[in-house]
Write an enzyme that holds these catalytic residues in place. Structure first.
Site, PDB file in Angstrom:
ATOM      1  N   ASP A  34     -34.850  88.582  64.982  1.00 58.42           N
ATOM      2  CA  ASP A  34     -34.344  88.314  66.336  1.00 58.42           C
ATOM      3  C   ASP A  34     -35.400  87.718  67.260  1.00 58.42           C
ATOM      4  OD1 ASP A  34     -31.989  89.511  65.400  1.00 58.42           O
ATOM      5  OD2 ASP A  34     -32.734  91.498  65.950  1.00 58.42           O
ATOM      6  N   GLN A  38     -33.628  87.040  58.956  1.00 61.46           N
ATOM      7  CA  GLN A  38     -34.542  88.188  59.031  1.00 61.46           C
ATOM      8  C   GLN A  38     -35.983  87.727  59.313  1.00 61.46           C
ATOM      9  OE1 GLN A  38     -32.243  88.078  56.063  1.00 61.46           O
ATOM     10  NE2 GLN A  38     -30.937  88.709  57.739  1.00 61.46           N
ATOM     11  N   GLY A  53     -28.095  87.411  62.693  1.00 62.10           N
ATOM     12  CA  GLY A  53     -27.357  87.101  63.919  1.00 62.10           C
ATOM     13  C   GLY A  53     -28.219  86.175  64.744  1.00 62.10           C
ATOM     14  N   HIS A  54     -27.843  84.906  64.790  1.00 62.20           N
ATOM     15  CA  HIS A  54     -28.628  83.916  65.525  1.00 62.20           C
ATOM     16  C   HIS A  54     -27.838  83.443  66.735  1.00 62.20           C
ATOM     17  CE1 HIS A  54     -31.138  83.934  62.049  1.00 62.20           C
ATOM     18  NE2 HIS A  54     -30.299  83.272  61.293  1.00 62.20           N
ATOM     19  N   LYS A  63     -35.075  82.509  66.165  1.00 60.69           N
ATOM     20  CA  LYS A  63     -35.099  81.459  65.129  1.00 60.69           C
ATOM     21  C   LYS A  63     -33.952  80.480  65.312  1.00 60.69           C
ATOM     22  CE  LYS A  63     -34.827  84.777  62.054  1.00 60.69           C
ATOM     23  NZ  LYS A  63     -35.090  85.957  62.870  1.00 60.69           N
TER      24      LYS A  63
HETATM   25  P1  GDP Z   1     -32.700  85.091  65.786  1.00 63.31           P
HETATM   26  O1  GDP Z   1     -31.966  86.079  64.944  1.00 63.31           O
HETATM   27  O2  GDP Z   1     -34.148  84.997  65.440  1.00 63.31           O
HETATM   28  O3  GDP Z   1     -32.044  83.735  65.781  1.00 63.31           O
HETATM   29  O4  GDP Z   1     -32.648  85.631  67.281  1.00 63.31           O
HETATM   30  P2  GDP Z   1     -31.398  86.328  68.049  1.00 63.31           P
HETATM   31  O5  GDP Z   1     -30.437  85.272  68.433  1.00 63.31           O
HETATM   32  O6  GDP Z   1     -30.907  87.493  67.275  1.00 63.31           O
HETATM   33  O7  GDP Z   1     -32.130  86.945  69.307  1.00 63.31           O
HETATM   34  C1  GDP Z   1     -32.849  86.162  70.198  1.00 63.31           C
HETATM   35  C2  GDP Z   1     -32.253  86.287  71.603  1.00 63.31           C
HETATM   36  O8  GDP Z   1     -33.160  85.794  72.537  1.00 63.31           O
HETATM   37  C3  GDP Z   1     -30.981  85.491  71.808  1.00 63.31           C
HETATM   38  O9  GDP Z   1     -30.166  86.193  72.715  1.00 63.31           O
HETATM   39  C4  GDP Z   1     -31.480  84.188  72.428  1.00 63.31           C
HETATM   40  O10 GDP Z   1     -30.499  83.540  73.215  1.00 63.31           O
HETATM   41  C5  GDP Z   1     -32.599  84.697  73.264  1.00 63.31           C
HETATM   42  N1  GDP Z   1     -33.726  83.785  73.482  1.00 63.31           N
HETATM   43  C6  GDP Z   1     -34.329  82.944  72.591  1.00 63.31           C
HETATM   44  N2  GDP Z   1     -35.424  82.377  73.145  1.00 63.31           N
HETATM   45  C7  GDP Z   1     -35.526  82.872  74.405  1.00 63.31           C
HETATM   46  C8  GDP Z   1     -36.485  82.713  75.469  1.00 63.31           C
HETATM   47  O11 GDP Z   1     -37.477  81.995  75.373  1.00 63.31           O
HETATM   48  N3  GDP Z   1     -36.249  83.438  76.609  1.00 63.31           N
HETATM   49  C9  GDP Z   1     -35.169  84.284  76.752  1.00 63.31           C
HETATM   50  N4  GDP Z   1     -35.033  84.962  77.892  1.00 63.31           N
HETATM   51  N5  GDP Z   1     -34.275  84.452  75.770  1.00 63.31           N
HETATM   52  C10 GDP Z   1     -34.451  83.770  74.613  1.00 63.31           C
HETATM   53  P1  IMO Z   2     -31.937  87.969  62.081  1.00 62.84           P
HETATM   54  O1  IMO Z   2     -31.803  86.840  61.085  1.00 62.84           O
HETATM   55  C1  IMO Z   2     -32.998  92.125  62.777  1.00 62.84           C
HETATM   56  C2  IMO Z   2     -32.417  94.902  59.436  1.00 62.84           C
HETATM   57  C3  IMO Z   2     -31.349  95.982  59.567  1.00 62.84           C
HETATM   58  C4  IMO Z   2     -31.975  97.076  58.715  1.00 62.84           C
HETATM   59  C5  IMO Z   2     -32.636  96.306  57.588  1.00 62.84           C
HETATM   60  C6  IMO Z   2     -31.810  96.218  56.304  1.00 62.84           C
HETATM   61  O2  IMO Z   2     -30.909  87.948  63.154  1.00 62.84           O
HETATM   62  O3  IMO Z   2     -33.345  88.070  62.575  1.00 62.84           O
HETATM   63  P2  IMO Z   2     -29.615  94.876  55.649  1.00 62.84           P
HETATM   64  O4  IMO Z   2     -28.224  94.908  56.224  1.00 62.84           O
HETATM   65  O5  IMO Z   2     -30.259  93.541  55.673  1.00 62.84           O
HETATM   66  O6  IMO Z   2     -29.696  95.504  54.289  1.00 62.84           O
HETATM   67  O7  IMO Z   2     -30.469  95.849  56.611  1.00 62.84           O
HETATM   68  O8  IMO Z   2     -32.869  94.988  58.092  1.00 62.84           O
HETATM   69  N1  IMO Z   2     -31.938  93.536  59.649  1.00 62.84           N
HETATM   70  C7  IMO Z   2     -32.216  92.800  60.738  1.00 62.84           C
HETATM   71  N2  IMO Z   2     -32.872  93.123  61.877  1.00 62.84           N
HETATM   72  N3  IMO Z   2     -32.539  90.880  62.616  1.00 62.84           N
HETATM   73  C8  IMO Z   2     -31.905  90.531  61.471  1.00 62.84           C
HETATM   74  O9  IMO Z   2     -31.554  89.255  61.192  1.00 62.84           O
HETATM   75  C9  IMO Z   2     -31.677  91.521  60.488  1.00 62.84           C
HETATM   76  N4  IMO Z   2     -31.079  91.528  59.272  1.00 62.84           N
HETATM   77  C10 IMO Z   2     -31.258  92.759  58.766  1.00 62.84           C
HETATM   78  O10 IMO Z   2     -31.178  96.368  60.902  1.00 62.84           O
HETATM   79  O11 IMO Z   2     -33.000  97.727  59.431  1.00 62.84           O
HETATM   80 MG    MG Z   3     -30.879  87.842  65.162  1.00 60.30          MG
END
Ligand code: GDP
Ligand code: IMO
Ligand code: MG
Length: 428
Positions: free
Chosen positions: A13, A223, A40-41, A16
């Protein structure tokens, strides 16, 4: 710059999805190479917000060919739910390619994921419950079902039978659940076979030919480094290689083809699920980061655990991925703090560790050694040039760069596609 890998440098998270999306207009292919719909992106484009799970973030960019590599585990029902939802919002999803060698998450994998977690009790991993671990376990145990098996009902039936044989004993005798039948499983899997058929590709051939033709290919990890099954905080990890090496095995290109490895890292740290997290904050500061950063899981909605930046982890991620660049996200979230602590090393039983301890028990007991940096008050969400940041924000980034092992090439100052400060071109 033909082949670029984007990985998470912490526990996921990091942003990416946004980083990949931003490069989208300049790349030809975006390849997901590991994980599945546990990811979850979030991608924000103007007023539109998209949450992607199984699909590569490149799907949102017209002309990009999104590819699901052989290293991914595919829940086909989820695949079509996601595609249909995007189509309904006017996104053209017709270019998607899926590797014939990718493994399938069958309904029984989801069941086993959930019952195993319940059975583990206090020792649970806190998985997303999507069947990821059991699907990869079957792959390694050589009883997995692959996308190509959907096109031969006889083989599919044999494989499902083989896979369910042991599992039903376990489900009925150990977990006290009902047995799953071969018929119901085959029927559910075959429901999507004809729809998926036109997307199926030899992913290795496709990508190698693309690179030979001078196309740009971006490999997007799900991840992150600390959740990698080999290099993460095992057993509190996911079941795939989320580090840069996974891009090679998960897509069928050779390591010599990779030109750049970009690590995405937050200006602080978060984690979802169980497992060690040295800089975690259980106080008001943790709550501040969660509220201000909107730190709630995109896949499960769980509140994310929050803490300060950890440079030991940044150096570790630099090393195991061979990072060439860092993209630091969410600097804007730290606005308004008088002092910002940054972890530079750990102390375990009176001993200082400048690098990740090799013993997992030491990591569980690691106490962060902090340095405190001065904060800033100005709103930075509209800043687009590094020199326009408040001087203390500049110093924060420069100091983190000096202790993290890799140069910081871009800085995120908001969720929107445009809200980024570029210091070095990631594709140049
Ligand atoms: P990912 O799984 O690595 O793609 O990241 P997620 O989408 O799960 O979580 C990143 C969160 O941070 C999302 O809600 C994005 O919209 C938000 N985000 C990404 N870059 C920035 C930033 O520079 N500033 C802020 N405030 N939010 C950001
Ligand atoms: P993104 O791509 C954050 C965590 C789960 C759990 C562990 C194993 O959005 O960064 P799983 O269901 O993969 O067997 O769970 O990994 N986990 C993540 N945490 N971001 C993710 O993906 C994750 N995908 C799995 O919470 O601790
Ligand atoms: Mg994510």
């Amino acid at each position: 710059m033909p082949a670029v890998v984007v990985v998470g440098a912490q526990w996921g998270d990091e942003g990416k999805g946004k980083a990949t999306d931003q490069l989208g207009s300049r790349v030809d292919y975006v390849v997901k190479f590991n994980g599945g719909n546990n990811a979850g992106h979030t991608v924000v484009v103007g007023d539109e917000k998209y949450a992607l799970h199984l699909l590569p973030s490149g799907i949102l960019t017209p002309d990009v060919v999104p590819v699901i590599g052989n290293g991914v585990v595919v829940d086909i029902e989820v695949l079509f739910q996601e595609l249909d939802a995007l189509s309904a919002r006017g996104v053209d999803v017709s270019r998607l390619k899926v590797s014939a060698a990718a493994h399938i998450i069958a309904p029984y994998h989801r069941t086993i994921d959930k019952v195993t977690e319940r059975f583990l009790g206090k020792r649970r991993i806190g998985t997303t419950g999507r069947g990821i671990g059991p699907a990869y376990a079957d792959k390694i145990s050589r009883v997995g079902i692959r996308i190509q098996d959907l096109f031969d009902e006889k083989i599919l039936r044999q494989k499902v039978e083989g896979s369910l044989d042991q599992k039903n004993h376990l489900l009925v005798k150990v977990y006290n659940r009902r047995a799953i039948t071969v018929d119901e499983t085959v029927e559910e899997l075959l429901r999507y076979a004809e729809r998926v058929r036109p997307m199926v590709t030899d992913c290795s051939l496709l990508l190698n030919e693309a690179l030979d033709a001078g196309k740009t290919v971006l490999f997007e990890a799900g991840q992150a480094t600390m959740l990698d099954v080999d290099h993460g905080t095992y057993p509190f990890v996911t079941s795939s290689n989320a580090t840069a090496g996974g891009a090679v095995t998960g897509s069928g290109i050779g390591p010599t083809r990779i030109d750049r490895v970009v690590g995405v890292i937050k200006a602080y740290t978060t984690r979802v699920g169980e497992g060690p997290f040295p800089t975690e904050l259980d106080d008001d500061m943790g709550e501040f980061l969660r509220k201000t950063g909107g730190e709630y899981g995109v896949t499960t909605g769980r509140p994310r655990r929050c803490g300060w930046y950890d440079a030991v982890i940044a150096r570790y991620a630099s090393r195991v991925n061979g990072l060439t660049d860092l993209v630091m996200t969410k600097l804007d979230v730290l606005t308004g703090l008088e002092k910002i602590p940054v972890c530079v090393a750990y102390e375990v039983d009176g001993k200082r560790f400048d690098e990740m301890p090799i013993d997992q028990s030491d990591f569980h007991h690691a106490v962060p050694i902090y340095e405190e940096l001065d904060g800033w008050w100005e709103d930075i969400t509209h800043v687009r040039r590094f020199e326009d940041l408040p001087v203390n924000a500049q110093r924060y980034v420069e100091h983190l760069e000096s202790i993290s092992g890799t140069r910081i090439s871009a800085i995120g100052v908001g969720p929107d596609r445009e809200a980024t400060i570029s210091r070095h071109d990631l594709l140049g």
